[in-house]
Write a protein that holds these residues in place. Structure first.
Motif, short mmCIF file in Angstrom:
data_model
loop_
_atom_site.label_atom_id
_atom_site.label_comp_id
_atom_site.label_asym_id
_atom_site.label_seq_id
_atom_site.Cartn_x
_atom_site.Cartn_y
_atom_site.Cartn_z
N ALA A 151 0.50 -13.01 -7.88
CA ALA A 151 -0.34 -12.75 -9.05
C ALA A 151 -1.65 -12.06 -8.66
CB ALA A 151 -0.63 -14.04 -9.80
N GLY A 152 -2.27 -12.54 -7.59
CA GLY A 152 -3.55 -11.97 -7.15
C GLY A 152 -3.41 -10.52 -6.72
N TRP A 153 -2.43 -10.26 -5.89
CA TRP A 153 -2.24 -8.89 -5.43
C TRP A 153 -1.78 -7.99 -6.57
CZ3 TRP A 153 -0.05 -8.14 0.17
CH2 TRP A 153 -0.94 -8.71 1.09
N SER A 154 -0.94 -8.51 -7.46
CA SER A 154 -0.49 -7.71 -8.61
C SER A 154 -1.67 -7.27 -9.46
CB SER A 154 0.49 -8.51 -9.47
OG SER A 154 1.68 -8.75 -8.79
N GLU A 155 -2.58 -8.19 -9.69
CA GLU A 155 -3.77 -7.87 -10.49
C GLU A 155 -4.56 -6.74 -9.85
OE1 GLU A 155 -7.98 -9.95 -11.61
OE2 GLU A 155 -6.20 -11.22 -11.56
N HIS A 156 -4.77 -6.84 -8.54
CA HIS A 156 -5.56 -5.82 -7.85
C HIS A 156 -4.82 -4.49 -7.78
CE1 HIS A 156 -9.13 -8.05 -6.78
NE2 HIS A 156 -8.32 -9.09 -6.66
N GLU A 185 -4.92 1.36 -1.27
CA GLU A 185 -5.39 0.56 -0.14
C GLU A 185 -6.00 -0.72 -0.70
OE1 GLU A 185 -8.56 0.77 3.52
OE2 GLU A 185 -7.67 2.63 2.79
N LEU A 186 -5.43 -1.85 -0.28
CA LEU A 186 -5.95 -3.13 -0.73
C LEU A 186 -7.26 -3.43 -0.02
CD1 LEU A 186 -2.63 -5.18 -0.68
CD2 LEU A 186 -3.95 -4.55 -2.70
N PRO A 187 -8.28 -3.85 -0.75
CA PRO A 187 -9.56 -4.20 -0.12
C PRO A 187 -9.40 -5.43 0.78
CG PRO A 187 -9.78 -4.04 -2.52
CD PRO A 187 -8.33 -3.95 -2.21
N ASP A 188 -10.24 -5.53 1.79
CA ASP A 188 -10.18 -6.64 2.75
C ASP A 188 -10.24 -8.00 2.07
OD1 ASP A 188 -9.94 -4.89 4.84
OD2 ASP A 188 -12.04 -5.01 5.44
N GLU A 189 -11.10 -8.14 1.05
CA GLU A 189 -11.23 -9.46 0.41
C GLU A 189 -9.93 -9.88 -0.27
OE1 GLU A 189 -12.97 -6.45 -2.54
OE2 GLU A 189 -13.24 -6.85 -0.43
N VAL A 190 -9.15 -8.93 -0.73
CA VAL A 190 -7.86 -9.24 -1.35
C VAL A 190 -6.87 -9.69 -0.28
CG1 VAL A 190 -5.90 -8.27 -2.63
CG2 VAL A 190 -8.24 -7.66 -3.26
N LEU A 191 -6.96 -9.08 0.89
CA LEU A 191 -6.06 -9.42 1.98
C LEU A 191 -6.36 -10.79 2.58
CD1 LEU A 191 -6.04 -6.00 3.85
CD2 LEU A 191 -4.30 -6.89 2.29
N LEU A 192 -7.62 -11.16 2.62
CA LEU A 192 -8.02 -12.35 3.37
C LEU A 192 -8.35 -13.57 2.52
CD1 LEU A 192 -10.28 -10.49 5.95
CD2 LEU A 192 -7.91 -11.21 6.23
N ASP A 193 -8.74 -13.37 1.28
CA ASP A 193 -9.17 -14.47 0.43
C ASP A 193 -7.97 -15.22 -0.14
OD1 ASP A 193 -10.27 -16.20 -1.41
OD2 ASP A 193 -11.46 -14.67 -2.44
N GLU A 198 0.83 -1.21 0.00
CA GLU A 198 0.00 0.00 0.00
C GLU A 198 0.86 1.26 0.00
OE1 GLU A 198 -4.01 -1.76 2.15
OE2 GLU A 198 -2.46 -0.86 3.41
N ASP A 199 1.93 1.26 0.80
CA ASP A 199 2.84 2.40 0.83
C ASP A 199 3.58 2.57 -0.49
OD1 ASP A 199 2.04 2.90 3.44
OD2 ASP A 199 3.87 2.10 4.35
N ALA A 200 4.05 1.47 -1.05
CA ALA A 200 4.82 1.52 -2.30
C ALA A 200 4.00 2.03 -3.47
CB ALA A 200 5.38 0.14 -2.62
#
Length: 109
Positions: A72-77, A57-65, A51-53
């Motif tokens: 790959a998942g976080w990169s997409e988001h 702000e990553l959504p909660d579902e991205v953090l927990l799912d 988030e700082d870089a």
């Protein structure tokens, strides 16, 4: 993203996973962070770094799912969140008569 995750893995004591492998090897880039050796505290620290870089702000579902909790998942988001949100304006359609005269079909005429 892979560079940030590789640095977090190294700080967490997980060695031997190069940055290139995290981005190029589908098995590693799509692996849940837990499968790579990170725990929930590591995920949250990683989320803060990402988030700082990127200034997002990553959504909660991205953090927990677990389906999203990977390089790959976080990169997409992240890509979706930082992509410029510019409104697109449709070009006016060109008519047959406009083509014959070489005009571009100015909608104000």
């Amino acid at each position: 993203m892979a560079r940030i995750v590789a640095a977090r893995l190294e700080r967490s004591g997980v060695r031997g996973i190069p940055t290139d492998a995290l981005s190029d090897d589908p098995r590693l880039s799509q692996a849940d962070f837990a499968a790579l050796g990170l725990n929930s505290v590591d995920w949250m620290g990683l989320a803060t770094e990402v988030e700082d870089a990127f200034g997002i702000e990553l959504p909660d579902e991205v953090l927990l799912d677990p389906e999203h909790r990977s390089v790959a998942g976080w990169s997409e988001h992240v890509h979706h969140l930082i992509r410029p949100r510019t409104a697109t304006v449709a070009e006016p359609e060109r008519g047959i008569d406009d083509d014959a005269r070489g005009k571009k079909g100015d909608p104000c005429e």
